[in-house]
Design an enzyme around this catalytic site. Structure first.
Site, PDB file in Angstrom:
ATOM      1  N   ASN A  10       0.877  -1.172   0.000  1.00 40.26           N
ATOM      2  CA  ASN A  10       0.000   0.000   0.000  1.00 40.26           C
ATOM      3  C   ASN A  10       0.912   1.218   0.000  1.00 40.26           C
ATOM      4  O   ASN A  10       1.517   1.539   1.025  1.00 40.26           O
ATOM      5  CB  ASN A  10      -0.893  -0.035   1.246  1.00 40.26           C
ATOM      6  CG  ASN A  10      -1.714   1.230   1.394  1.00 40.26           C
ATOM      7  OD1 ASN A  10      -1.741   2.075   0.496  1.00 40.26           O
ATOM      8  ND2 ASN A  10      -2.379   1.370   2.532  1.00 40.26           N
ATOM      9  N   LYS A  12       0.147   4.235  -0.231  1.00 36.44           N
ATOM     10  CA  LYS A  12      -0.474   5.427   0.381  1.00 36.44           C
ATOM     11  C   LYS A  12      -0.256   6.644  -0.520  1.00 36.44           C
ATOM     12  O   LYS A  12      -0.255   6.496  -1.740  1.00 36.44           O
ATOM     13  CB  LYS A  12       0.042   5.623   1.813  1.00 36.44           C
ATOM     14  CG  LYS A  12      -0.107   4.333   2.640  1.00 36.44           C
ATOM     15  CD  LYS A  12       0.092   4.509   4.110  1.00 36.44           C
ATOM     16  CE  LYS A  12      -0.078   3.160   4.798  1.00 36.44           C
ATOM     17  NZ  LYS A  12       0.005   3.220   6.253  1.00 36.44           N
ATOM     18  N   HIS A  96      -9.424   1.085   5.014  1.00 34.72           N
ATOM     19  CA  HIS A  96      -8.136   1.245   5.702  1.00 34.72           C
ATOM     20  C   HIS A  96      -8.333   2.146   6.927  1.00 34.72           C
ATOM     21  O   HIS A  96      -9.148   3.070   6.894  1.00 34.72           O
ATOM     22  CB  HIS A  96      -7.108   1.854   4.739  1.00 34.72           C
ATOM     23  CG  HIS A  96      -5.722   1.815   5.292  1.00 34.72           C
ATOM     24  ND1 HIS A  96      -5.274   2.722   6.222  1.00 34.72           N
ATOM     25  CD2 HIS A  96      -4.700   0.947   5.087  1.00 34.72           C
ATOM     26  CE1 HIS A  96      -4.022   2.420   6.551  1.00 34.72           C
ATOM     27  NE2 HIS A  96      -3.656   1.340   5.880  1.00 34.72           N
ATOM     28  N   GLU A  98      -6.720   4.524   7.997  1.00 34.74           N
ATOM     29  CA  GLU A  98      -6.530   5.961   7.705  1.00 34.74           C
ATOM     30  C   GLU A  98      -7.797   6.542   7.086  1.00 34.74           C
ATOM     31  O   GLU A  98      -8.142   7.705   7.324  1.00 34.74           O
ATOM     32  CB  GLU A  98      -5.299   6.150   6.806  1.00 34.74           C
ATOM     33  CG  GLU A  98      -4.010   5.924   7.608  1.00 34.74           C
ATOM     34  CD  GLU A  98      -2.853   5.363   6.816  1.00 34.74           C
ATOM     35  OE1 GLU A  98      -2.853   5.439   5.578  1.00 34.74           O
ATOM     36  OE2 GLU A  98      -1.920   4.822   7.462  1.00 34.74           O
ATOM     37  N   GLU A 168      -5.087  -4.977  10.442  1.00 32.69           N
ATOM     38  CA  GLU A 168      -4.055  -3.964  10.645  1.00 32.69           C
ATOM     39  C   GLU A 168      -4.307  -3.237  11.965  1.00 32.69           C
ATOM     40  O   GLU A 168      -5.099  -2.284  12.007  1.00 32.69           O
ATOM     41  CB  GLU A 168      -4.078  -2.946   9.497  1.00 32.69           C
ATOM     42  CG  GLU A 168      -3.835  -3.557   8.131  1.00 32.69           C
ATOM     43  CD  GLU A 168      -3.264  -2.531   7.155  1.00 32.69           C
ATOM     44  OE1 GLU A 168      -2.173  -2.800   6.620  1.00 32.69           O
ATOM     45  OE2 GLU A 168      -3.870  -1.474   6.948  1.00 32.69           O
ATOM     46  N   GLY A 174       2.786   2.227  10.734  1.00 31.78           N
ATOM     47  CA  GLY A 174       3.723   3.340  10.603  1.00 31.78           C
ATOM     48  C   GLY A 174       4.463   3.674  11.881  1.00 31.78           C
ATOM     49  O   GLY A 174       5.086   4.727  11.991  1.00 31.78           O
ATOM     50  N   SER A 212       3.730  -2.216  10.175  1.00 32.63           N
ATOM     51  CA  SER A 212       5.181  -2.289  10.378  1.00 32.63           C
ATOM     52  C   SER A 212       5.794  -3.625   9.952  1.00 32.63           C
ATOM     53  O   SER A 212       6.743  -4.114  10.584  1.00 32.63           O
ATOM     54  CB  SER A 212       5.545  -1.950  11.824  1.00 32.63           C
ATOM     55  OG  SER A 212       5.154  -0.618  12.138  1.00 32.63           O
TER      56      SER A 212
END
Ligand code: 13P
Length: 250
Positions: A10, A12, A96, A98, A168, A174, A212
């Site tokens: 991904n 992003k 996701h 985010e 996730e 991250g 990660s």
């Protein structure tokens, strides 16, 4: 049953068209002929065409990172499933964390997107995951299975081959703080049981871990029975790192 491993990147909001061409081209040369594992690249919308072109003739799959559920209309700034199909995109990441946290996407909206993706013959990569507060409160499995149930509402057994799930944990994205293989395995097993409980063929659906994932921790994660692959952010932006992740050993 043996589920084929899937290693997905991904990207992003990263990558000019030139960077996408170099990254996808580099990966095409290194891992483009893999057949015993699936390789998926998820560039931003603006680099989808470049990435599709760079992986032409290989086994690499290209995924969008989001979409609207409608085919067309007055939805400024949005991209539709038919637009993705038109480009030759076959997969789309949905829900996701985010999108959920920064852009306020709800389970209900995400479920509409999943239904629309499936109706347009796109494979939906549905992401779920708990926050650190939710984990600390002992609510991980409730939160995650709640997101799975809501996201998959209305999905039929016939559509199940077009579903990929990604666990996730928000606290691992991250942050460099990866879930331990045991933590991830526990949640993956709960997700699979939940999918089976919905009457869907949970044993056939790939569940990826994301958060990660790096070359130095992928092997331990992939050794777990219910971890079928990885959804990788930062480490998917480097040819060498993502190649090593695709070539995980377990
Ligand atoms: P990182 O691998 O950068 O933690 O990102 C994970 C992720 O969000 C993939 O969708």
């Amino acid at each position: 049953m043996a589920r084929k491993p899937i290693l997905a990147g991904n990207w992003k909001m990263h990558g000019s068209t030139a960077e996408a061409k170099a990254l996808a081209g580099g990966l095409a040369a290194k891992v483009g002929q893999q057949t015993d594992r699936g390789v998926i690249l998820g560039p931003p919308f603006t680099a989808l065409a470049t990435t599709l072109d760079a992986v032409k003739g290989t086994n690499i799959i290209v995924s969008a990172q989001n979409m609207h559920f409608e085919e067309k209309g007055a939805f400024t700034g949005e991209v539709s499933p038919t637009m993705l199909q038109d480009l030759g995109v076959t997969h789309v990441i949905l829900g996701h964390s985010e999108r959920r946290e920064i852009f306020g996407e709800t389970d209900e909206l995400i479920n509409k997107k999943v239904a629309s993706a499936l109706a347009h013959d796109l494979t939906a990569i549905l992401c779920v995951g708990e926050t650190l507060d939710q984990r600390d409160a002992g609510k991980t499995n409730d939160v995650v299975t709640g997101q799975v149930k809501a996201g998959l509402q209305g999905v039929t057994t016939a559509q199940a081959p077009k579903i990929i799930l990604a666990y996730e944990p928000v606290w691992a994205i991250g942050t460099g703080r990866v879930a331990t293989p045991e933590q991830a395995q526990d949640v993956h097993a709960a997700i699979r049981a939940c999918v089976n409980g919905l009457g869907l063929p949970g044993d056939d659906i790939a569940i990826l871990y994301g958060g990660s994932v790096k070359p130095d921790n992928v092997d331990g994660l992939m050794a777990c029975p219910d971890i079928d692959g990885a959804l990788v952010g930062g480490a998917s932006l480097k040819v060498e790192d993502f190649t090593r992740i695709v070539e995980f050993q377990s």
